[in-house]
Design a protein around this motif. Sequence first.
Motif, PDB file in Angstrom:
ATOM      1  N   MET A   1     -13.744 -28.065  42.415  1.00 38.02           N
ATOM      2  CA  MET A   1     -13.954 -29.462  42.788  1.00 38.02           C
ATOM      3  C   MET A   1     -15.037 -30.076  41.920  1.00 38.02           C
ATOM      4  O   MET A   1     -15.937 -29.378  41.449  1.00 38.02           O
ATOM      5  N   ASN A   2     -14.921 -31.373  41.680  1.00 42.76           N
ATOM      6  CA  ASN A   2     -15.949 -32.092  40.957  1.00 42.76           C
ATOM      7  C   ASN A   2     -17.110 -32.413  41.889  1.00 42.76           C
ATOM      8  O   ASN A   2     -16.910 -32.885  43.010  1.00 42.76           O
ATOM      9  N   ILE A   3     -18.313 -32.172  41.416  1.00 42.17           N
ATOM     10  CA  ILE A   3     -19.508 -32.417  42.212  1.00 42.17           C
ATOM     11  C   ILE A   3     -20.412 -33.358  41.420  1.00 42.17           C
ATOM     12  O   ILE A   3     -20.990 -32.961  40.411  1.00 42.17           O
ATOM     13  N   PRO A   4     -20.529 -34.614  41.840  1.00 43.11           N
ATOM     14  CA  PRO A   4     -21.360 -35.559  41.092  1.00 43.11           C
ATOM     15  C   PRO A   4     -22.839 -35.289  41.300  1.00 43.11           C
ATOM     16  O   PRO A   4     -23.230 -34.607  42.255  1.00 43.11           O
ATOM     17  N   ARG A 323     -26.246 -27.596  30.425  1.00 40.11           N
ATOM     18  CA  ARG A 323     -25.743 -28.923  30.782  1.00 40.11           C
ATOM     19  C   ARG A 323     -24.288 -29.092  30.360  1.00 40.11           C
ATOM     20  O   ARG A 323     -23.458 -29.615  31.123  1.00 40.11           O
ATOM     21  N   ALA A 324     -23.984 -28.700  29.156  1.00 44.84           N
ATOM     22  CA  ALA A 324     -22.617 -28.840  28.648  1.00 44.84           C
ATOM     23  C   ALA A 324     -21.652 -27.989  29.473  1.00 44.84           C
ATOM     24  O   ALA A 324     -20.535 -28.427  29.801  1.00 44.84           O
ATOM     25  N   PHE A 325     -22.081 -26.768  29.829  1.00 48.11           N
ATOM     26  CA  PHE A 325     -21.237 -25.881  30.627  1.00 48.11           C
ATOM     27  C   PHE A 325     -20.977 -26.478  32.004  1.00 48.11           C
ATOM     28  O   PHE A 325     -19.841 -26.464  32.511  1.00 48.11           O
ATOM     29  N   LEU A 326     -22.020 -27.000  32.641  1.00 46.33           N
ATOM     30  CA  LEU A 326     -21.847 -27.611  33.957  1.00 46.33           C
ATOM     31  C   LEU A 326     -20.930 -28.820  33.889  1.00 46.33           C
ATOM     32  O   LEU A 326     -20.068 -29.024  34.756  1.00 46.33           O
ATOM     33  N   LYS A 327     -21.092 -29.630  32.867  1.00 49.14           N
ATOM     34  CA  LYS A 327     -20.231 -30.803  32.704  1.00 49.14           C
ATOM     35  C   LYS A 327     -18.776 -30.382  32.554  1.00 49.14           C
ATOM     36  O   LYS A 327     -17.879 -30.983  33.170  1.00 49.14           O
ATOM     37  N   ASP A 328     -18.525 -29.359  31.746  1.00 54.90           N
ATOM     38  CA  ASP A 328     -17.151 -28.888  31.553  1.00 54.90           C
ATOM     39  C   ASP A 328     -16.550 -28.363  32.844  1.00 54.90           C
ATOM     40  O   ASP A 328     -15.321 -28.319  33.000  1.00 54.90           O
ATOM     41  N   ASN A 329     -17.401 -27.947  33.766  1.00 57.59           N
ATOM     42  CA  ASN A 329     -16.940 -27.412  35.052  1.00 57.59           C
ATOM     43  C   ASN A 329     -17.064 -28.423  36.189  1.00 57.59           C
ATOM     44  O   ASN A 329     -17.012 -28.045  37.365  1.00 57.59           O
ATOM     45  N   GLY A 330     -17.246 -29.702  35.842  1.00 59.84           N
ATOM     46  CA  GLY A 330     -17.211 -30.765  36.840  1.00 59.84           C
ATOM     47  C   GLY A 330     -18.444 -30.902  37.695  1.00 59.84           C
ATOM     48  O   GLY A 330     -18.369 -31.457  38.805  1.00 59.84           O
ATOM     49  N   ILE A 331     -19.576 -30.406  37.216  1.00 61.75           N
ATOM     50  CA  ILE A 331     -20.807 -30.474  38.011  1.00 61.75           C
ATOM     51  C   ILE A 331     -21.785 -31.441  37.358  1.00 61.75           C
ATOM     52  O   ILE A 331     -22.214 -31.246  36.216  1.00 61.75           O
ATOM     53  N   PRO A 371     -27.444 -31.602  41.564  1.00 58.98           N
ATOM     54  CA  PRO A 371     -27.155 -32.462  42.723  1.00 58.98           C
ATOM     55  C   PRO A 371     -27.907 -32.006  43.965  1.00 58.98           C
ATOM     56  O   PRO A 371     -27.897 -30.819  44.299  1.00 58.98           O
ATOM     57  N   VAL A 372     -28.568 -32.944  44.644  1.00 58.64           N
ATOM     58  CA  VAL A 372     -29.318 -32.598  45.857  1.00 58.64           C
ATOM     59  C   VAL A 372     -29.166 -33.690  46.918  1.00 58.64           C
ATOM     60  O   VAL A 372     -29.852 -33.686  47.928  1.00 58.64           O
ATOM     61  N   TYR A 373     -28.226 -34.604  46.720  1.00 56.44           N
ATOM     62  CA  TYR A 373     -28.066 -35.744  47.627  1.00 56.44           C
ATOM     63  C   TYR A 373     -27.680 -35.273  49.035  1.00 56.44           C
ATOM     64  O   TYR A 373     -27.155 -34.163  49.211  1.00 56.44           O
ATOM     65  N   PRO A 374     -27.954 -36.082  50.060  1.00 47.74           N
ATOM     66  CA  PRO A 374     -27.811 -35.633  51.445  1.00 47.74           C
ATOM     67  C   PRO A 374     -26.424 -35.140  51.827  1.00 47.74           C
ATOM     68  O   PRO A 374     -26.295 -34.251  52.684  1.00 47.74           O
ATOM     69  N   GLU A 375     -25.389 -35.685  51.208  1.00 46.66           N
ATOM     70  CA  GLU A 375     -24.024 -35.340  51.605  1.00 46.66           C
ATOM     71  C   GLU A 375     -23.501 -34.056  50.952  1.00 46.66           C
ATOM     72  O   GLU A 375     -22.365 -33.652  51.195  1.00 46.66           O
ATOM     73  N   LEU A 376     -24.321 -33.411  50.118  1.00 44.10           N
ATOM     74  CA  LEU A 376     -23.935 -32.155  49.482  1.00 44.10           C
ATOM     75  C   LEU A 376     -23.730 -31.080  50.546  1.00 44.10           C
ATOM     76  O   LEU A 376     -24.622 -30.836  51.365  1.00 44.10           O
ATOM     77  N   ASN A 377     -22.574 -30.437  50.545  1.00 47.69           N
ATOM     78  CA  ASN A 377     -22.318 -29.428  51.587  1.00 47.69           C
ATOM     79  C   ASN A 377     -22.456 -28.006  51.041  1.00 47.69           C
ATOM     80  O   ASN A 377     -22.744 -27.790  49.863  1.00 47.69           O
ATOM     81  N   ASP A 378     -22.260 -27.022  51.924  1.00 46.39           N
ATOM     82  CA  ASP A 378     -22.466 -25.621  51.553  1.00 46.39           C
ATOM     83  C   ASP A 378     -21.580 -25.208  50.382  1.00 46.39           C
ATOM     84  O   ASP A 378     -22.042 -24.553  49.442  1.00 46.39           O
ATOM     85  N   ALA A 379     -20.300 -25.564  50.454  1.00 50.72           N
ATOM     86  CA  ALA A 379     -19.367 -25.152  49.405  1.00 50.72           C
ATOM     87  C   ALA A 379     -19.767 -25.735  48.057  1.00 50.72           C
ATOM     88  O   ALA A 379     -19.670 -25.061  47.018  1.00 50.72           O
ATOM     89  N   MET A 380     -20.208 -26.980  48.068  1.00 49.37           N
ATOM     90  CA  MET A 380     -20.642 -27.615  46.825  1.00 49.37           C
ATOM     91  C   MET A 380     -21.859 -26.899  46.248  1.00 49.37           C
ATOM     92  O   MET A 380     -21.913 -26.590  45.047  1.00 49.37           O
ATOM     93  N   ALA A 381     -22.850 -26.642  47.103  1.00 46.30           N
ATOM     94  CA  ALA A 381     -24.065 -25.983  46.645  1.00 46.30           C
ATOM     95  C   ALA A 381     -23.758 -24.597  46.091  1.00 46.30           C
ATOM     96  O   ALA A 381     -24.307 -24.187  45.056  1.00 46.30           O
ATOM     97  N   GLU A 382     -22.891 -23.869  46.763  1.00 44.73           N
ATOM     98  CA  GLU A 382     -22.519 -22.531  46.300  1.00 44.73           C
ATOM     99  C   GLU A 382     -21.836 -22.587  44.945  1.00 44.73           C
ATOM    100  O   GLU A 382     -22.062 -21.725  44.083  1.00 44.73           O
ATOM    101  N   GLN A 383     -21.011 -23.610  44.730  1.00 45.30           N
ATOM    102  CA  GLN A 383     -20.328 -23.735  43.441  1.00 45.30           C
ATOM    103  C   GLN A 383     -21.320 -24.069  42.328  1.00 45.30           C
ATOM    104  O   GLN A 383     -21.204 -23.558  41.208  1.00 45.30           O
ATOM    105  N   VAL A 384     -22.297 -24.908  42.638  1.00 41.19           N
ATOM    106  CA  VAL A 384     -23.314 -25.237  41.639  1.00 41.19           C
ATOM    107  C   VAL A 384     -24.039 -23.974  41.185  1.00 41.19           C
ATOM    108  O   VAL A 384     -24.174 -23.712  39.980  1.00 41.19           O
ATOM    109  N   ILE A 385     -24.494 -23.168  42.132  1.00 40.75           N
ATOM    110  CA  ILE A 385     -25.228 -21.953  41.789  1.00 40.75           C
ATOM    111  C   ILE A 385     -24.326 -20.954  41.072  1.00 40.75           C
ATOM    112  O   ILE A 385     -24.742 -20.277  40.116  1.00 40.75           O
ATOM    113  N   GLU A 386     -23.081 -20.871  41.508  1.00 40.36           N
ATOM    114  CA  GLU A 386     -22.122 -19.961  40.864  1.00 40.36           C
ATOM    115  C   GLU A 386     -21.961 -20.292  39.377  1.00 40.36           C
ATOM    116  O   GLU A 386     -21.937 -19.389  38.535  1.00 40.36           O
TER     117      GLU A 386
END
Length: 397
Positions: A1-4, A323-331, A371-386
Amino acid sequence: MNIPLLDLKAQYATIKDEIDAAVADVFASQYFINGPKVAELEKAVAAYSQCAHACGVSSGSDALLIALMVEGIGAGDEVITTPYTFFATAGAIARVGATPVFVDIDPVTYNIDPEKIPAAITDRTRAIIPVHLYGQMADMTPILDLVKSVNLQRETKNKKPIHLIEDAAQAIGAEYKGHRAGSLGDYGCFSFFPSKNLGGAGDGGMVTCQDKDKAEKLQIFRSHGSRPKYFHKWIGGNFRLDALQAAVLRVKLNHLDAWTAKRQHNAARYNRLFAASGLEIAFTADVDWASYDRPQVVLPSAVQDRHIYNQYVIRVQNRDGLRAFLKDNGIGNEVYYPVSLHMQECFSYLGYGEGDLPQSEQAAQETVALPVYPELNDAMAEQVIEKVKAFLVEQKI
């Protein structure tokens, strides 16, 4: 999923009815400049920030500018600030004709290093502007003590005092030893740019203060220095806050503490996920910044009372590759700020060079916001760290 990096649509969906009603009320009144909506917001922000007064202005940039103008700071004067901040901090100093004097940062908080300020003070110093960056306040006690000491000496010599102007654009609600951002200096300057923790539907800002005379002068200066109408003792500017912005912000202010709690929750969750990732991590407070030995990831340290996490900023050595890697992965991610202000072309006349302010320069090369905005959920955070982990392991960083 894309995470802004930030999802304002998700925020709006939760308060749409309140916002729409507030905006409709302004249109029904046809009162768009200053007026009761602005006055109501000023009173609420002053109370929230533990201040006696607040003056709504057109932007956070203009908040800094008007504070300098009210104190008559200009040509021949020097203003001490940090080079690791948004351009408006130093831009306002230059716009009034004063000279920015840059002092390096504390790498733990990214804020101005109080220990380095005394050496920068001269007879021409008229103000100090500490920036409460990323949602955490600067170490204010030594700065306040220094200003008090210098001003006592100046008073005996009948010299102009040094004014303390807090750049709290990213820090509404942050606290230092029980004091809110914007309540400790002569002025506190806030931004309501849409991406801020308390963001409007366009530009907007606020200046807080404790002194009645300063507050009255702010009101005059934001309307071309006019009082009464068409009579000008001073030259001010068109710095007024729109009633539409005030109405939107007044609604959002009611939700700010809940949003802050979610940002703090998200930051703590990131910390837990990083700790469990198997990566070599450290917090900024635990790194030996005199050496060049870095762990794979350096996480932000919350060393003051209340960090509101306008941004969650990590440090890695191959920042641009990540940064480039995260962008390519929609983060979504962002760099605040890639060029330290003392190295900006427009400030070349100040005579700074590479290596003069090393902590600021290194932070500019290594930091990236997640991303740290209030609506960020567990799945999103886990994907960012992954994804962060995947890059660092693959790159063996």
